[in-house]
Design a protein around this motif. Structure first.
Motif, PDB file in Angstrom:
ATOM      1  N   THR A  45       0.842  -1.200   0.000  1.00 54.73           N
ATOM      2  CA  THR A  45       0.000   0.000   0.000  1.00 54.73           C
ATOM      3  C   THR A  45       0.875   1.247   0.000  1.00 54.73           C
ATOM      4  O   THR A  45       2.032   1.173   0.400  1.00 54.73           O
ATOM      5  N   ILE A  77      -6.519   1.998  -1.275  1.00 57.48           N
ATOM      6  CA  ILE A  77      -6.387   1.210  -0.046  1.00 57.48           C
ATOM      7  C   ILE A  77      -5.085   1.627   0.628  1.00 57.48           C
ATOM      8  O   ILE A  77      -4.020   1.571   0.009  1.00 57.48           O
ATOM      9  N   GLN A  79      -2.878   1.711   4.590  1.00 54.37           N
ATOM     10  CA  GLN A  79      -2.827   1.198   5.955  1.00 54.37           C
ATOM     11  C   GLN A  79      -3.445   2.235   6.866  1.00 54.37           C
ATOM     12  O   GLN A  79      -3.268   3.438   6.677  1.00 54.37           O
ATOM     13  N   TYR A 127     -13.288  -0.008   6.310  1.00 48.50           N
ATOM     14  CA  TYR A 127     -12.142   0.300   7.160  1.00 48.50           C
ATOM     15  C   TYR A 127     -12.046  -0.729   8.271  1.00 48.50           C
ATOM     16  O   TYR A 127     -13.013  -1.405   8.605  1.00 48.50           O
ATOM     17  N   TYR A 131      -6.651  -1.273   7.770  1.00 47.58           N
ATOM     18  CA  TYR A 131      -6.768  -0.693   6.425  1.00 47.58           C
ATOM     19  C   TYR A 131      -7.952   0.245   6.301  1.00 47.58           C
ATOM     20  O   TYR A 131      -8.966   0.082   6.964  1.00 47.58           O
TER      21      TYR A 131
END
Length: 148
Positions: A45, A77, A79, A127, A131
């Motif tokens: 990511t 996407i 973290q 969420y 993530y």
């Protein structure tokens, strides 16, 4: 002459300059649909996927040539981190989303008669503690068909 649906490769090409500084994974619908809860853990990511939404033709008196409104989304996407006093920079999505908007807002797809792309909306899709999935929706217009 264009009769086929809008090719998302144009959008992907427009986003490629953001790799690898802002985007680590860039793909389309097939790659996005293949993500599972298990594969998400190993996904580099920020990951960005371009997916189609729909096309709407505009009625006019020339049925062989129409203006078509094209809608597509860019799914981001990243973290996600829980907020605490030591990590107030919670929103790691901000720089990525800002750069995507910079690349797409006002961009004209390389197709005859295409209009500038504009931002429609942004939404949280999903969420977790690990993530955040964010979806940006954009629209543009293209000409479909041929001259008489």
């Amino acid at each position: 002459m264009q009769y086929g649906p809008f090719d998302l490769k144009h959008v992907i090409e427009q986003l490629k300059p953001l790799q690898p500084e802002y985007i680590h994974t860039l793909g389309s619908t097939a790659e996005y649909r293949s993500i599972t809860e298990l594969s998400l853990a190993g996904l580099p990511t920020p990951a960005v996927f371009v997916v189609p939404n729909g096309e709407i033709g505009t009625l006019n008196d020339i049925s062989v040539r129409q203006m078509v409104t094209v809608s597509f989304s860019v799914i981001v996407i990243v973290q996600s981190y829980q907020y605490n006093i030591e990590t107030p920079h919670l929103n790691v999505s901000n720089p990525v989303i800002g750069k995507i908007r910079e690349q797409l807002m006002g961009w004209r797809p390389p197709l005859p008669g295409a209009k500038e792309t504009f931002f429609v909306r942004g939404d949280v899709v999903d969420y977790s503690n690990a993530y955040l999935v964010w979806m940006e929706t954009y629209q543009t217009k293209i000409i479909m068909g041929r001259n008489r």
